[in-house]
Design a protein around this motif. Structure first.
Motif, PDB file in Angstrom:
ATOM      1  N   LEU A  45       0.829  -1.287   0.188  1.00 34.43           N
ATOM      2  CA  LEU A  45      -0.247   0.021   0.125  1.00 34.43           C
ATOM      3  C   LEU A  45       0.678   1.228   0.217  1.00 34.43           C
ATOM      4  CD1 LEU A  45      -2.814  -0.652   2.653  1.00 34.43           C
ATOM      5  CD2 LEU A  45      -3.001  -0.223  -0.054  1.00 34.43           C
ATOM      6  N   THR A  46       1.859   1.309   0.767  1.00 37.42           N
ATOM      7  CA  THR A  46       2.840   2.374   0.721  1.00 37.42           C
ATOM      8  C   THR A  46       4.078   2.323   0.600  1.00 37.42           C
ATOM      9  OG1 THR A  46       3.343   2.123   3.234  1.00 37.42           O
ATOM     10  CG2 THR A  46       0.931   3.282   2.742  1.00 37.42           C
ATOM     11  N   GLY A  47       4.841   3.184   0.278  1.00 32.38           N
ATOM     12  CA  GLY A  47       6.416   3.234   0.141  1.00 32.38           C
ATOM     13  C   GLY A  47       6.960   2.716   1.367  1.00 32.38           C
ATOM     14  N   THR A  48       6.418   3.220   2.595  1.00 27.11           N
ATOM     15  CA  THR A  48       7.052   3.195   3.707  1.00 27.11           C
ATOM     16  C   THR A  48       7.059   1.393   4.049  1.00 27.11           C
ATOM     17  OG1 THR A  48       6.218   4.907   4.848  1.00 27.11           O
ATOM     18  CG2 THR A  48       6.910   3.309   6.233  1.00 27.11           C
ATOM     19  N   GLU A  49       5.998   0.806   3.882  1.00 25.77           N
ATOM     20  CA  GLU A  49       6.103  -0.628   4.365  1.00 25.77           C
ATOM     21  C   GLU A  49       6.946  -1.525   3.222  1.00 25.77           C
ATOM     22  OE1 GLU A  49       1.649  -0.846   2.647  1.00 25.77           O
ATOM     23  OE2 GLU A  49       2.600  -2.616   3.006  1.00 25.77           O
ATOM     24  N   TYR A  55      14.725  10.033   2.189  1.00 24.21           N
ATOM     25  CA  TYR A  55      13.627   9.767   3.161  1.00 24.21           C
ATOM     26  C   TYR A  55      13.025   8.109   2.435  1.00 24.21           C
ATOM     27  CZ  TYR A  55       8.606   9.761   5.121  1.00 24.21           C
ATOM     28  OH  TYR A  55       7.641   9.436   5.783  1.00 24.21           O
ATOM     29  N   HIS A  56      12.994   7.445   3.541  1.00 26.71           N
ATOM     30  CA  HIS A  56      12.512   6.070   3.152  1.00 26.71           C
ATOM     31  C   HIS A  56      11.377   5.617   4.094  1.00 26.71           C
ATOM     32  CE1 HIS A  56      16.144   5.541   0.942  1.00 26.71           C
ATOM     33  NE2 HIS A  56      16.965   5.745   1.649  1.00 26.71           N
ATOM     34  N   GLY A  57      10.487   6.552   4.468  1.00 27.25           N
ATOM     35  CA  GLY A  57       9.460   6.279   5.190  1.00 27.25           C
ATOM     36  C   GLY A  57       9.463   6.821   6.593  1.00 27.25           C
ATOM     37  N   TRP A  58       8.309   6.598   7.496  1.00 27.18           N
ATOM     38  CA  TRP A  58       8.495   7.321   8.747  1.00 27.18           C
ATOM     39  C   TRP A  58       8.468   6.364  10.040  1.00 27.18           C
ATOM     40  CZ3 TRP A  58       4.450   5.900  11.968  1.00 27.18           C
ATOM     41  CH2 TRP A  58       3.393   5.015  11.550  1.00 27.18           C
ATOM     42  N   CYS A 103      15.177  13.201  -4.392  1.00 29.53           N
ATOM     43  CA  CYS A 103      14.014  13.983  -4.462  1.00 29.53           C
ATOM     44  C   CYS A 103      13.557  14.701  -3.167  1.00 29.53           C
ATOM     45  CB  CYS A 103      12.895  13.362  -5.122  1.00 29.53           C
ATOM     46  SG  CYS A 103      13.125  13.098  -7.034  1.00 29.53           S
ATOM     47  N   ASN A 104      14.079  14.027  -2.059  1.00 24.49           N
ATOM     48  CA  ASN A 104      13.580  14.471  -0.765  1.00 24.49           C
ATOM     49  C   ASN A 104      14.826  15.374  -0.202  1.00 24.49           C
ATOM     50  OD1 ASN A 104      11.260  13.373  -0.001  1.00 24.49           O
ATOM     51  ND2 ASN A 104      12.149  11.275  -0.467  1.00 24.49           N
ATOM     52  N   SER A 105      15.757  15.728  -1.060  1.00 26.23           N
ATOM     53  CA  SER A 105      16.702  16.724  -0.584  1.00 26.23           C
ATOM     54  C   SER A 105      17.458  17.419  -1.956  1.00 26.23           C
ATOM     55  CB  SER A 105      17.877  16.034   0.024  1.00 26.23           C
ATOM     56  OG  SER A 105      18.893  16.926   0.489  1.00 26.23           O
ATOM     57  N   PHE A 155      17.050   0.238  -4.705  1.00 22.32           N
ATOM     58  CA  PHE A 155      16.776   1.750  -5.272  1.00 22.32           C
ATOM     59  C   PHE A 155      15.232   2.073  -4.522  1.00 22.32           C
ATOM     60  CE2 PHE A 155      19.216   2.296  -9.645  1.00 22.32           C
ATOM     61  CZ  PHE A 155      19.998   2.481  -8.969  1.00 22.32           C
ATOM     62  N   ASP A 156      15.294   3.126  -4.033  1.00 22.88           N
ATOM     63  CA  ASP A 156      14.097   3.506  -3.412  1.00 22.88           C
ATOM     64  C   ASP A 156      13.602   4.365  -4.726  1.00 22.88           C
ATOM     65  OD1 ASP A 156      12.042   4.690  -2.402  1.00 22.88           O
ATOM     66  OD2 ASP A 156      12.740   4.915  -0.549  1.00 22.88           O
ATOM     67  N   GLU A 157      12.892   3.723  -5.371  1.00 24.22           N
ATOM     68  CA  GLU A 157      11.901   4.502  -6.473  1.00 24.22           C
ATOM     69  C   GLU A 157      10.622   4.970  -6.489  1.00 24.22           C
ATOM     70  OE1 GLU A 157      12.960   4.614 -10.271  1.00 24.22           O
ATOM     71  OE2 GLU A 157      14.351   2.774 -10.498  1.00 24.22           O
ATOM     72  N   GLY A 183       6.120   3.183  -5.674  1.00 23.59           N
ATOM     73  CA  GLY A 183       4.695   3.744  -5.082  1.00 23.59           C
ATOM     74  C   GLY A 183       4.370   4.985  -5.874  1.00 23.59           C
ATOM     75  N   LYS A 184       3.689   5.778  -5.057  1.00 28.02           N
ATOM     76  CA  LYS A 184       3.255   7.125  -5.870  1.00 28.02           C
ATOM     77  C   LYS A 184       2.583   6.960  -7.078  1.00 28.02           C
ATOM     78  CE  LYS A 184       5.927  10.032  -2.668  1.00 28.02           C
ATOM     79  NZ  LYS A 184       5.510  10.842  -1.796  1.00 28.02           N
ATOM     80  N   ALA A 185       3.621   7.068  -8.082  1.00 32.93           N
ATOM     81  CA  ALA A 185       2.954   7.593  -9.638  1.00 32.93           C
ATOM     82  C   ALA A 185       2.772   6.162 -10.268  1.00 32.93           C
ATOM     83  CB  ALA A 185       4.172   7.993 -10.495  1.00 32.93           C
TER      84      ALA A 185
HETATM   85  C1  PLP Z   1      11.623   8.068  -1.527  1.00 23.85           C
HETATM   86  C2  PLP Z   1      10.619   7.838  -0.712  1.00 23.85           C
HETATM   87  N1  PLP Z   1      10.647   6.567  -0.244  1.00 23.85           N
HETATM   88  C3  PLP Z   1       9.490   6.037   1.004  1.00 23.85           C
HETATM   89  C4  PLP Z   1       8.493   7.009   0.942  1.00 23.85           C
HETATM   90  C5  PLP Z   1       7.300   6.564   1.618  1.00 23.85           C
HETATM   91  O1  PLP Z   1       6.150   6.483   1.167  1.00 23.85           O
HETATM   92  P1  PLP Z   1       4.599   6.506   1.671  1.00 23.85           P
HETATM   93  O2  PLP Z   1       4.567   7.934   1.928  1.00 23.85           O
HETATM   94  O3  PLP Z   1       3.940   5.855   0.638  1.00 23.85           O
HETATM   95  O4  PLP Z   1       4.835   5.601   2.764  1.00 23.85           O
HETATM   96  C6  PLP Z   1       8.544   8.370   0.128  1.00 23.85           C
HETATM   97  C7  PLP Z   1       7.344   9.428   0.628  1.00 23.85           C
HETATM   98  O5  PLP Z   1       7.556  10.436   0.351  1.00 23.85           O
HETATM   99  C8  PLP Z   1       9.532   8.807  -0.603  1.00 23.85           C
HETATM  100  O6  PLP Z   1       9.670  10.005  -1.116  1.00 23.85           O
END
Ligand code: PLP
Length: 420
Positions: free
Chosen positions: A114-118, A143-146, A205-207, A233-235, A261-263
């Motif tokens: 569902l999410t990039g985080t998981e 950033y690789h999630g929260w 992209c997060n920096s 690769f975190d794509e 994820g995302k797109a």
């Molecule tokens: C590179 C990257 N990895 C992981 C995530 C986490 O994805 P999600 O917000 O779908 O949990 C993000 C979210 O912005 C991200 O930019």
């Protein structure tokens, strides 16, 4: 252009604050203005008070096709009549898996989430299982999630937990190093034999949307092979955005595992972990990855429709042309207003801030940016009908055309005049 009132947004936000902390369901949204949108269409958003915005935030990236793609949404609505999740395979899963793997072109297997985080967590776990090692290398500013083992902020070279309540020792498993610095990477890998994986945003992209220097990703690949380390690769942002085949296609370097994820699903919540059969098939040999809602019917329908659109009529040339003109227009307006507005990144995901014009190549280089001045500008832009992230990233979609380009530059011009 002056906007009408936001009375209804204000009222809705007041009520929202009683229902959910801060009135928002993601902490990232605390940084934005108190706004309630009613709908999105293409590259535009409309709030509950009838104000219109040209959108370069795109829901933080997912709306690569623009908002409310009729093709995707019709497919989701049609297929959802079958149901959603059955706790078993359903008839759309193979089609979604096939189109996904065929589109990225390099991996043997995929697991939807569902999410990039998981999905990032699943990648890290697979790397540990495969190598029998515990630690990871990653780059400052990514950033690789929260979650506790990945949420981090680096200030003046010191990395610390990104949240109150976070277990700081979960970050002990990670070596944080600067991006684009092969020497430090080589030294780190030579000094430690406990590294399971290197996880990297191929474009940071997060920096500041920092791009890899020529050969940097290839050097990471070479070193992973040399040391028996899994390359992830975190794509989540770059996937399907920087090219149909993501960063793998754009930079010609292939990882062992990658997270998307995302797109990938036209705005619907879907993520994916992809990789070699050898690594991925560990998921049948004791490595656990689960999720009640994984590969639901709506998710698979959204993936099939979105990737179908991207493959049949690839929008990348148009997006790139739009983004390039926009970056140039922003630069010209900065010069005309005599403000140090700078940008860098790729035309489909670039970063804008105030600071020296030279490109920065790692997170430390962003320290000189005047982020708070830029955040103030985004609030003024919002007043003028431009929706962008205070942290500086701009996303371009397939729905952005000449009209949006003219509009956004006029509104930026007005916002810079108002700021002066
Ligand atoms: C590179 C990257 N990895 C992981 C995530 C986490 O994805 P999600 O917000 O779908 O949990 C993000 C979210 O912005 C991200 O930019």
């Amino acid at each position: 252009m002056s906007h009408r009132s936001r009375t209804r947004s204000g009222e809705i936000h007041q009520r929202a604050q009683q229902l959910t902390p801060g009135g928002v369901h993601s902490n990232v949204r605390l940084a934005g203005p108190r706004i309630c949108f009613e709908r999105g269409e293409g590259a535009r958003l409309y709030d509950v008070d009838g104000n219109e915005y040209v959108d370069y935030l795109l829901g933080q990236g997912p709306n690569l096709l623009g908002h409310a793609s009729a093709v995707v949404n019709d497919a989701v609505a049609r297929e959802a009549r079958r149901g959603s999740v059955f706790g078993a395979q359903h008839v759309l899963e193979n089609a979604a898996g096939e189109v996904f793997l065929d589109t990225i072109g390099w991996a043997d297997r995929v697991r939807f989430g569902l999410t990039g985080t998981e999905s990032d967590q699943a990648a890290l776990r697979l790397a540990r299982a495969a190598t029998g090692r515990t630690r990871f290398v990653r780059f400052e500013g990514t950033y690789h999630g929260w979650l506790d083992n990945v949420l981090a902020t680096t200030v003046d070279g010191v990395t610390a937990p990104g949240s109150v309540g976070q277990l700081a020792h979960h970050l002990d498993d990670t070596y944080f190093i600067p991006y684009n610095n092969p020497e430090v990477l080589r030294e780190t890998l030579s000094a430690h034999d406990d590294i399971a994986a290197i996880i990297v945003e191929p474009v940071m992209c997060n920096s500041a949307a920092i791009q890899p220097k020529d050969g940097f990703l290839a050097e990471i690949r070479r070193l992973c092979d040399q040391h028996g380390i899994v390359l992830i690769f975190d794509e989540v942002i770059t996937g399907f955005r920087v090219a149909l085949g993501g960063a793998v296609e754009r930079y010609g370097v292939t990882p062992d595992l990658a997270v998307y994820g995302k797109a990938m699903a036209g705005g619907w919540p879907v993520s994916a972990l992809a990789g070699t059969a050898e690594l991925m098939d560990q998921l049948t040999e004791g490595v656990v990855h689960a999720g009640t809602f994984n590969s639901s019917i709506p998710a698979c329908a959204a993936v099939i429709a979105t990737l179908g659109l991207l493959r049949d009529d690839p929008p990348y040339g148009r997006i790139e042309a739009h983004g390039s003109k926009l970056i140039e227009g922003i630069r010209e307006l900065g010069a005309a207003h005599q403000v140090p507005l700078r940008s860098q990144g790729l035309p489909m995901a670039f970063h804008v801030s105030f600071g020296e014009p030279e490109l920065v190549h790692d997170h430390a280089g962003t320290a000189g940016f005047d982020q708070s001045r830029y955040a103030d500008l985004t609030r003024t832009l919002f007043e003028h009908g431009v929706w962008v992230a205070p942290r500086g990233i701009w996303y371009v979609s397939a729905a952005h055309g000449e009209d949006e380009l003219t509009t956004v530059l006029e509104r930026l011009d007005a916002a810079l005049t108002a700021e002066a």
